[in-house]
Design an enzyme around this catalytic site. Structure first.
Site, PDB file in Angstrom:
ATOM      1  N   ASP A  56      36.715  37.883  35.006  1.00 58.88           N
ATOM      2  CA  ASP A  56      35.814  37.012  34.064  1.00 58.88           C
ATOM      3  C   ASP A  56      35.266  37.735  35.565  1.00 58.88           C
ATOM      4  O   ASP A  56      34.993  38.412  36.262  1.00 58.88           O
ATOM      5  CB  ASP A  56      36.871  36.289  34.695  1.00 58.88           C
ATOM      6  CG  ASP A  56      37.196  35.801  35.560  1.00 58.88           C
ATOM      7  OD1 ASP A  56      37.347  36.558  37.078  1.00 58.88           O
ATOM      8  OD2 ASP A  56      38.695  35.521  36.173  1.00 58.88           O
ATOM      9  N   ASP A 115      32.202  36.043  38.520  1.00 59.91           N
ATOM     10  CA  ASP A 115      32.054  34.619  39.009  1.00 59.91           C
ATOM     11  C   ASP A 115      30.543  34.649  39.396  1.00 59.91           C
ATOM     12  O   ASP A 115      29.885  36.036  39.752  1.00 59.91           O
ATOM     13  CB  ASP A 115      32.536  34.787  40.295  1.00 59.91           C
ATOM     14  CG  ASP A 115      34.367  34.341  40.138  1.00 59.91           C
ATOM     15  OD1 ASP A 115      34.216  33.441  38.994  1.00 59.91           O
ATOM     16  OD2 ASP A 115      35.621  35.565  40.137  1.00 59.91           O
ATOM     17  N   ASP A 159      38.162  36.943  51.049  1.00 63.41           N
ATOM     18  CA  ASP A 159      39.131  37.786  51.187  1.00 63.41           C
ATOM     19  C   ASP A 159      39.043  38.872  51.667  1.00 63.41           C
ATOM     20  O   ASP A 159      39.793  38.914  52.934  1.00 63.41           O
ATOM     21  CB  ASP A 159      40.736  37.423  50.198  1.00 63.41           C
ATOM     22  CG  ASP A 159      40.033  37.114  49.032  1.00 63.41           C
ATOM     23  OD1 ASP A 159      39.026  37.924  48.930  1.00 63.41           O
ATOM     24  OD2 ASP A 159      40.827  37.428  47.763  1.00 63.41           O
TER      25      ASP A 159
HETATM   26  P1  ATP Z   1      41.201  38.398  39.470  1.00 60.93           P
HETATM   27  O1  ATP Z   1      39.643  37.326  38.775  1.00 60.93           O
HETATM   28  O2  ATP Z   1      40.749  39.308  38.744  1.00 60.93           O
HETATM   29  O3  ATP Z   1      42.032  38.378  39.818  1.00 60.93           O
HETATM   30  P2  ATP Z   1      39.166  38.278  41.831  1.00 60.93           P
HETATM   31  O4  ATP Z   1      38.923  38.836  43.300  1.00 60.93           O
HETATM   32  O5  ATP Z   1      37.545  37.405  40.899  1.00 60.93           O
HETATM   33  O6  ATP Z   1      40.160  38.961  40.981  1.00 60.93           O
HETATM   34  P3  ATP Z   1      39.719  35.534  41.877  1.00 60.93           P
HETATM   35  O7  ATP Z   1      40.761  33.889  42.395  1.00 60.93           O
HETATM   36  O8  ATP Z   1      38.942  35.121  40.175  1.00 60.93           O
HETATM   37  O9  ATP Z   1      39.727  36.768  42.152  1.00 60.93           O
HETATM   38  O10 ATP Z   1      38.733  34.619  42.835  1.00 60.93           O
HETATM   39  C1  ATP Z   1      37.119  35.118  43.374  1.00 60.93           C
HETATM   40  C2  ATP Z   1      36.506  35.214  44.253  1.00 60.93           C
HETATM   41  O11 ATP Z   1      36.591  34.695  44.977  1.00 60.93           O
HETATM   42  C3  ATP Z   1      37.445  36.362  45.035  1.00 60.93           C
HETATM   43  O12 ATP Z   1      36.989  37.828  44.629  1.00 60.93           O
HETATM   44  C4  ATP Z   1      37.802  36.322  46.615  1.00 60.93           C
HETATM   45  O13 ATP Z   1      36.277  37.424  47.082  1.00 60.93           O
HETATM   46  C5  ATP Z   1      37.129  34.742  46.870  1.00 60.93           C
HETATM   47  N1  ATP Z   1      38.025  34.315  47.177  1.00 60.93           N
HETATM   48  C6  ATP Z   1      39.269  33.936  46.073  1.00 60.93           C
HETATM   49  N2  ATP Z   1      40.162  33.917  46.563  1.00 60.93           N
HETATM   50  C7  ATP Z   1      40.270  33.258  47.528  1.00 60.93           C
HETATM   51  C8  ATP Z   1      41.129  33.288  49.376  1.00 60.93           C
HETATM   52  N3  ATP Z   1      42.243  32.358  48.838  1.00 60.93           N
HETATM   53  N4  ATP Z   1      40.399  33.380  50.384  1.00 60.93           N
HETATM   54  C9  ATP Z   1      39.044  33.850  50.197  1.00 60.93           C
HETATM   55  N5  ATP Z   1      38.596  34.221  49.535  1.00 60.93           N
HETATM   56  C10 ATP Z   1      38.753  34.091  47.956  1.00 60.93           C
HETATM   57 MG    MG Z   2      38.042  36.398  39.005  1.00 54.49          MG
END
Ligand code: ATP
Ligand code: MG
Length: 449
Positions: free
Chosen positions: A71, A73, A152
């Site tokens: 996705d 963001d 994170d």
């Molecule tokens: P994917 O969607 O491919 O699983 P993602 O890195 O985009 O991976 P998401 O859960 O969609 O993960 O979260 C988007 C962003 O928000 C992350 O890339 C990170 O920067 C931040 N994020 C998500 N969860 C946390 C957390 N628990 N603590 C700190 N930052 C977070």
């Molecule tokens: Mg994501």
């Protein structure tokens, strides 16, 4: 793709006024066309209204690695209500962590306001922490630099601006992508305490990307594993789906096991993993291997099947105990299933829409053993038949001796109506045979049904 990134990197990076390394168009391999149209539109609308806005997080990371983002963001300096006022089809969601969902015809773009990680205890409504340091509310807004430091992982904190094709990097995330390293931002122990789900995220992304875990990030992980007990069961359930259903379930499981995290995910299975010459471990390994293969070939997978496998060794053991105490096999299995699910739900809140099919898969393990007469026909029409059949194959793959049950059902499904009829009759006849023979002493063993 990695070589391409390395080539682009120049190590004499300039810091801009916010403290970011800004990589220009010639220094990375992204281009604005790689960004989803709707996410680009959200960024440009916000920027045209005078706000800062970037595409951020997993999509930037994945594009740099040549992977398809799940996705897109967006992060912005606009407050949630300011974002909402710019997009007609949008709404603010969440309490613990407010974000705006902007609805497009094909998808939703998640827009997050820059957060600060600073403790502003003066306003308890915006940021709340438990005594152990866990964040229960995180709505203190801040600058883009502060936003980067509350994310994170360094590889998840890259900000891409499609308007000038630049990447803003506050945490050396690009270097870590280049070096294939998962590194938590800030003091690892504090960041894990703030949100123990980050422990799971470290394992998940290390497995997904095939990256190593940087040593100071890895160091406190085992020690902090118990903090997972503070995470709400519904959130834990959602996270387990990402752990096991993203196509890298087996590698993720190995890391979870290595860092003692798995015992806080399926506590009933963890101590049994090496029982019976490691059969439970084989079962989980095989279930996750099969799931990974299915996901990679775009076949359907259901959390019910995965949880049925994860909990099966515990169900089987308890059912055996109930049977030894004089209960019928069906009653013993049903009671064990109920007990094991009741003990798992406070850890990962598996919704009923999955626990019901889990129980059906387990029940069918028993019913599918006796498949004479019309029974086989009826069972083959059961909505959970396919999953239960796959479950039988899984058990056999793991080394359980089920008297050729998997083969029997494979043949049955391939057979025409007449052949099915005779297969079912054969079972009925062989069911009768042993009873007659039992009366005779020294009778030969009946053949497999
Ligand atoms: P994917 O969607 O491919 O699983 P993602 O890195 O985009 O991976 P998401 O859960 O969609 O993960 O979260 C988007 C962003 O928000 C992350 O890339 C990170 O920067 C931040 N994020 C998500 N969860 C946390 C957390 N628990 N603590 C700190 N930052 C977070
Ligand atoms: Mg994501």
């Amino acid at each position: 793709m990695l070589e391409r990134i390395s080539r682009f990197f120049n190590k004499n990076k300039d810091l801009n006024s916010t403290g970011a390394y800004v990589y220009g168009p010639s220094e990375h391999c992204l281009s604005p066309e790689m960004i989803n149209r709707d996410a680009s539109k959200v960024v440009s609308t916000l920027q045209n209204a005078g706000f800062e806005a970037y595409v951020v997080g997993g999509c930037v990371r994945d594009l740099l690695l040549g992977l398809k983002p799940k996705d897109f963001d967006v992060a912005t300096s606009a407050k949630p209500w300011e974002v909402k006022s710019l997009f007609r089809r949008s709404r603010i969601i969440g309490r613990r962590f407010q974000i705006v969902h902007v609805q497009f015809s094909r998808e939703i773009i998640e827009v997050t306001t820059f957060r600060s990680n600073e403790n502003q205890t003066s306003n308890k409504n915006q940021r709340q922490q438990t005594d152990s340091g866990m964040l229960t509310r995180d709505n203190v807004f801040g600058s883009v630099e502060e936003d980067a430091s509350r994310r994170d992982l360094t590889v998840n904190a890259l900000y891409y601006d499609p308007s000038d094709n630049s990447i803003h990097d506050f945490t050396n995330g690009l270097d870590d992508i280049d070096d294939r390293i998962i590194r938590i931002i800030g003091d690892p122990s504090t960041r894990f305490r703030e949100d123990p789900v980050r422990l799971l995220r470290v394992a998940r992304f290390a497995a997904k990307l095939g990256f190593g875990i940087e040593s100071s990030t890895a160091e406190p992980m085992k020690h902090r594993a118990g903090d997972l007990q503070q995470v709400s069961p519904p959130r834990m359930f959602d996270e387990t789906l990402k752990l096991f259903m993203s196509g890298n379930g087996l590698d993720t499981f190995k890391l979870l096991h290595e860092y003692n995290l798995f015992e806080y995910i399926v506590p009933q299975l963890n101590p049994m993993l090496n029982d019976h010459q490691g059969v439970p471990l084989k079962l989980v390994t095989q279930a996750l291997t099969n799931t990974d293969i299915r996901i990679r070939s775009s076949q359907r997978v259901t959390p019910a099947f995965i949880y049925a496998a994860l909990l099966w060794p515990a169900v089987q053991r308890l059912a055996n105990n109930y049977e030894k105490n004089g209960n019928s096999p069906a009653y013993a299995l049903s009671k064990a299933a109920g007990d094991i699910i009741a003990a798992q739900v406070p850890v990962t809140a598996i919704p009923k829409r999955f626990t019901i099919p889990m129980r059906e898969i387990w029940d069918l393990q028993l019913h599918m053993k006796r498949c004479g007469g019309n029974r086989a026909k009826r069972l083959a029409e059961h909505p959970r038949f396919r999953a239960a059949y796959d479950f039988i194959l899984l058990r056999e793959q793991t080394g359980e001796d089920l008297d050729g049950l998997g083969d029997w059902w494979t043949q049955y499904q391939d057979a025409d109506e007449d052949q099915r009829q005779s297969m079912a009759e054969d079972v009925l006849n062989s069911d009768k045979r042993p009873k007659r023979r039992r009366r005779r002493r020294n009778s030969p063993k009946p053949e497999n049904g």
